[in-house]
Design a protein around this motif. Sequence first.
Motif, PDB file in Angstrom:
ATOM      1  N   ALA A 181       2.570  -2.552  -6.631  1.00 40.62           N
ATOM      2  CA  ALA A 181       3.438  -2.544  -5.317  1.00 40.62           C
ATOM      3  C   ALA A 181       4.620  -2.164  -5.696  1.00 40.62           C
ATOM      4  O   ALA A 181       5.655  -1.848  -4.762  1.00 40.62           O
ATOM      5  CB  ALA A 181       3.304  -4.073  -5.290  1.00 40.62           C
ATOM      6  N   PHE A 213       0.004   1.009   3.550  1.00 40.59           N
ATOM      7  CA  PHE A 213      -0.061   0.944   2.340  1.00 40.59           C
ATOM      8  C   PHE A 213       0.972  -0.296   1.532  1.00 40.59           C
ATOM      9  O   PHE A 213       0.382  -1.089   0.712  1.00 40.59           O
ATOM     10  CB  PHE A 213      -0.099   1.912   1.392  1.00 40.59           C
ATOM     11  N   ILE A 214       2.052  -0.200   1.778  1.00 39.76           N
ATOM     12  CA  ILE A 214       2.979  -0.911   1.359  1.00 39.76           C
ATOM     13  C   ILE A 214       2.830  -2.262   1.905  1.00 39.76           C
ATOM     14  O   ILE A 214       2.738  -3.381   1.038  1.00 39.76           O
ATOM     15  CB  ILE A 214       4.472  -0.784   2.077  1.00 39.76           C
ATOM     16  N   MET A 249      -0.357  -3.587  -0.325  1.00 36.62           N
ATOM     17  CA  MET A 249      -0.174  -3.970  -1.729  1.00 36.62           C
ATOM     18  C   MET A 249       0.435  -5.131  -2.096  1.00 36.62           C
ATOM     19  O   MET A 249       0.353  -5.897  -2.487  1.00 36.62           O
ATOM     20  CB  MET A 249       0.552  -2.751  -2.475  1.00 36.62           C
ATOM     21  N   ARG A 250       1.579  -5.579  -1.026  1.00 39.76           N
ATOM     22  CA  ARG A 250       2.329  -6.528  -1.282  1.00 39.76           C
ATOM     23  C   ARG A 250       1.568  -7.924  -0.881  1.00 39.76           C
ATOM     24  O   ARG A 250       1.954  -8.812  -1.380  1.00 39.76           O
ATOM     25  CB  ARG A 250       3.500  -6.461  -0.263  1.00 39.76           C
ATOM     26  N   THR A 309      -1.849  -5.602  -9.688  1.00 43.94           N
ATOM     27  CA  THR A 309      -1.474  -5.104  -8.136  1.00 43.94           C
ATOM     28  C   THR A 309       0.051  -5.244  -8.074  1.00 43.94           C
ATOM     29  O   THR A 309       0.757  -4.448  -7.094  1.00 43.94           O
ATOM     30  CB  THR A 309      -2.116  -6.329  -7.338  1.00 43.94           C
ATOM     31  N   SER A 349       4.924   1.132  -4.590  1.00 41.66           N
ATOM     32  CA  SER A 349       4.244   1.328  -3.195  1.00 41.66           C
ATOM     33  C   SER A 349       5.113   2.267  -2.340  1.00 41.66           C
ATOM     34  O   SER A 349       4.500   3.081  -1.409  1.00 41.66           O
ATOM     35  CB  SER A 349       4.170  -0.313  -2.655  1.00 41.66           C
ATOM     36  N   HIS A 350       6.367   2.461  -2.165  1.00 45.64           N
ATOM     37  CA  HIS A 350       6.975   3.280  -1.623  1.00 45.64           C
ATOM     38  C   HIS A 350       6.805   4.688  -1.803  1.00 45.64           C
ATOM     39  O   HIS A 350       6.398   5.542  -0.999  1.00 45.64           O
ATOM     40  CB  HIS A 350       8.649   2.735  -1.312  1.00 45.64           C
ATOM     41  N   THR A 359       3.235   5.834  -1.096  1.00 45.39           N
ATOM     42  CA  THR A 359       3.279   6.084   0.279  1.00 45.39           C
ATOM     43  C   THR A 359       3.755   7.490   0.508  1.00 45.39           C
ATOM     44  O   THR A 359       2.970   8.008   1.233  1.00 45.39           O
ATOM     45  CB  THR A 359       3.934   4.966   1.159  1.00 45.39           C
TER      46      THR A 359
END
Length: 382
Positions: free
Chosen positions: A34, A121-122, A125-126, A30, A37-38, A41
């Motif tokens: 992460a 989503f960001i 995941m964080r 994960t 993640s940007h 997205t």
Amino acid sequence: MAKLNNRFWFQLHGWFSLPIWLIFCFVCLTGTIAVFSHELTWLTNPASRATNPDKLPAKPVAELVAKVQQAYPTADVGGVMLFEPYLVHAITFTDQDKPFAIAYVNQYSGKIQQINEGITFIGFMRSLHGWLLFPWQSSHSIGYYLVSAMALVMLGALVTGLVIYKNFWRSFTQPKIRFKQGKKTILTDLHRLAGVWSIWFLMVMSATGLWYLVQAVMWHADIDIEPHAPLVAVTDIPAQHSAPPVSFADAMHIAQQRFPNFQPSYLMLPEHNRGMYSLMGGGEHIFYDQYSYNLSINPWTGDIAHEKSPANMTALQSVMHIADPLHYGTLGGVWTKAIWFLFGLILSGMSVTGFMMWGSRTVKAVRASRNARSLQEINHGA
């Protein structure tokens, strides 16, 4: 005695990760996701893309906030989150039929491209990586403790692994993977080679993870690393004024004058009459995160009530703002992210190969024990 000592270290190395290997592997995976993640997205959600075919300059943030307020006249805008130039600005607000919403506003065209009323989503995941989505109770989360405690597991596995693997530095100059000597040998070589080349990464993850553990304890104990934003003095609020005279645009101008290299990342508007503009961003220091500059601006007088920057941070505050760029690899942009992503995959793979090696040895030991027991019974019967 030496053989017994090596066996002890080997067993200790295994027990540092095997009892919770599934959680450890999940946290690694994960965290690896992460990191990008940007970018993910942008890839998966067209509404998040800050398209700019006409090469327009970015509009002032205050103008984008005004766009949202025009589209939703009864909305109460709370803040603005700014990301990379290829992602839209996210403006958070509440409205009569929206307890919490995020407007994706293109900073070049000024167009509202989407209204998101759920988790991003960001953020997902964080949160999944940071505290496994465990609920927060006041100032602590069991999940946050569990994840940050993985730093102890990682550090213990690193130290015991280096003790076991004699002359490990040879893997830098003479790396070897013996493909023709069976599955066990291949797994061992891959595990050792990945471990040696990941020493620096394991040290960085262990150090930042230990800091997150210390930070969790301090939060739980109500020890403030950074002071809370001050409140406007009652005497600063004129009785005849219904709205503060200092606008959001004025506050942004004041911040830019105070810190010419200020790059806004998280901007909060006053929540009530005694609230202040809380403007956070990054600067020219690449090792500090995007929240290392912080200004609290009085909306009634325009005064800077409090400011923070790398120049006046305490030691703990500096560690706090350096940890994230080192942990997620954001300090050098997409190139360091790619390196962190690669070594995150390697670390995840090491946890899998380590479990496979342990499983193979365990099965072999069980079979040997059963055979010995059967042989003993046969001899006893004879």
